[in-house]
Design a protein around this motif. Structure first.
Motif, PDB file in Angstrom:
ATOM      1  N   ARG A  70     -30.127  84.652  49.887  1.00 16.74           N
ATOM      2  CA  ARG A  70     -30.202  83.763  51.044  1.00 16.74           C
ATOM      3  C   ARG A  70     -28.967  82.864  51.124  1.00 16.74           C
ATOM      4  O   ARG A  70     -28.994  81.792  51.719  1.00 16.74           O
ATOM      5  N   ALA A  71     -27.842  83.331  50.556  1.00 17.91           N
ATOM      6  CA  ALA A  71     -26.655  82.484  50.468  1.00 17.91           C
ATOM      7  C   ALA A  71     -26.163  82.038  51.840  1.00 17.91           C
ATOM      8  O   ALA A  71     -25.745  80.889  52.015  1.00 17.91           O
ATOM      9  N   GLY A  72     -26.200  82.923  52.837  1.00 21.81           N
ATOM     10  CA  GLY A  72     -25.738  82.547  54.170  1.00 21.81           C
ATOM     11  C   GLY A  72     -26.547  81.408  54.753  1.00 21.81           C
ATOM     12  O   GLY A  72     -26.001  80.437  55.303  1.00 21.81           O
ATOM     13  N   GLU A  73     -27.865  81.504  54.617  1.00 21.85           N
ATOM     14  CA  GLU A  73     -28.744  80.437  55.096  1.00 21.85           C
ATOM     15  C   GLU A  73     -28.487  79.148  54.326  1.00 21.85           C
ATOM     16  O   GLU A  73     -28.457  78.049  54.912  1.00 21.85           O
ATOM     17  N   GLN A  74     -28.288  79.265  53.017  1.00 21.54           N
ATOM     18  CA  GLN A  74     -28.055  78.080  52.199  1.00 21.54           C
ATOM     19  C   GLN A  74     -26.750  77.395  52.581  1.00 21.54           C
ATOM     20  O   GLN A  74     -26.636  76.164  52.530  1.00 21.54           O
ATOM     21  N   ARG A  75     -25.733  78.160  52.954  1.00 16.23           N
ATOM     22  CA  ARG A  75     -24.463  77.557  53.380  1.00 16.23           C
ATOM     23  C   ARG A  75     -24.662  76.718  54.625  1.00 16.23           C
ATOM     24  O   ARG A  75     -24.127  75.614  54.732  1.00 16.23           O
ATOM     25  N   ARG A  76     -25.430  77.248  55.566  1.00 17.59           N
ATOM     26  CA  ARG A  76     -25.684  76.490  56.804  1.00 17.59           C
ATOM     27  C   ARG A  76     -26.478  75.220  56.492  1.00 17.59           C
ATOM     28  O   ARG A  76     -26.197  74.148  57.050  1.00 17.59           O
ATOM     29  N   ASN A  77     -27.457  75.349  55.616  1.00 17.03           N
ATOM     30  CA  ASN A  77     -28.257  74.173  55.243  1.00 17.03           C
ATOM     31  C   ASN A  77     -27.407  73.119  54.551  1.00 17.03           C
ATOM     32  O   ASN A  77     -27.574  71.918  54.789  1.00 17.03           O
TER      33      ASN A  77
END
Length: 284
Positions: free
Chosen positions: A7-14
């Motif tokens: 979920r790295a992409g989502e975590q970057r946005r968060n």
């Protein structure tokens, strides 16, 4: 916080949103925060808009400047650690097409001036012969469902980068990786000859950790260090990508530690020639 590199992409946005919200809540402008962090205002802006990924150290500087409490600071640092990692499932690579995976690897290789390959299990594709490649891509468990011939062609094309003397390549293999009888003895002999030949290129270093060497650590997995940009770690089911500078530095030091157990290049070539002869004398 659950660490899930998938979920790295989502975590970057968060992470970007959380840092922006905290900065606004503090009443600081981007310029004032940048001054407190010893960063440029443009870097703070790119972090908050998600245009660049902050390292764990960058996030630590920001939360120190904002006076974030310990509990929230730990959450943000955990988030930064996850955001700086990715996991790619091997099945996803197959679905997208194995040829795309080869183009991704070629892009990584073209983008780095110095690449270090730690290979405890098998030689890298850059060192493989076509016959060895074909066997390696046809495992009895979960066989590859894709255009193997096209992928082999692209792998061979990738090998041309070894002759680019503006780049430096360090390959470190274990004796087990070199001598594991993946193929028929005649194929293995040619494979070892290939590694010995590549080792003679002026910009290539090939090291081997012999089984007789005493090494005070265990080679858990294959990894590749692409300059100072990222590290990839190979697993049976996929690949982990790390971008945090601390992780990259750690794997660089790990490579150097293991490399100290390798004999000189001349001795490495002598070992390869000896093992190649052993395979040629093996019964078919």
């Amino acid at each position: 916080m659950t660490v899930d590199p998938g979920r790295a992409g989502e975590q970057r946005r968060n992470l970007a949103a959380a840092l922006k919200d905290l900065r606004r809540a503090s009443g600081l402008s981007g310029e004032r925060l940048a001054a407190r962090c010893s960063m440029s205002q443009s870097k703070i802006s790119r972090i908050e808009t998600g245009k660049i990924l902050p390292s764990v150290a960058d996030v630590q500087q920001v939360i120190n400047a904002l006076g974030v409490d310990d509990g929230l600071a730990r959450e943000l640092l955990d988030l930064a650690s996850v955001a700086n990692a990715e996991y790619e499932d091997v099945r996803a690579s197959v679905r997208r097409g194995l040829h795309l995976r080869q183009r991704e690897l070629a892009a990584l290789e073209n983008g780095a001036d110095h690449i270090r390959y730690f290979l405890p299990a098998m030689p890298s594709g850059l060192l493989q012969t076509p016959e060895y490649m074909r066997t390696a891509m046809s495992p009895p468990v979960d066989p590859v469902d894709g255009d193997v011939s096209q992928t082999i062609t692209l792998k061979i094309e990738r090998q041309a980068i070894l002759y680019d003397e503006s780049k430096r390549f360090d390959f470190l293999l274990t004796e087990s990786a070199v001598r594991w009888k993946l193929c028929a003895p005649s194929v293995m002999a040619v494979q070892l000859d290939r590694i010995a030949s590549v080792s003679r290129l002026p910009n290539v270093n090939v090291g081997i950790i012999p089984l007789s060497a005493q090494v005070a650590d265990v080679p858990f997995h294959t990894f590749t260090v692409y300059g100072t940009k990222l590290v990839t770690i190979e697993l049976f089911t996929g690949r982990v990508v790390l971008r945090d500078p601390k992780d990259i530095d750690h794997y660089g030091r790990l490579f150097d530690f293991f490399h100290a157990a390798s004999p000189s290049e001349g001795d490495v070539r002598a070992l390869l020639e000896q093992w190649s002869d052993d395979f040629r004398r093996s019964p078919h």
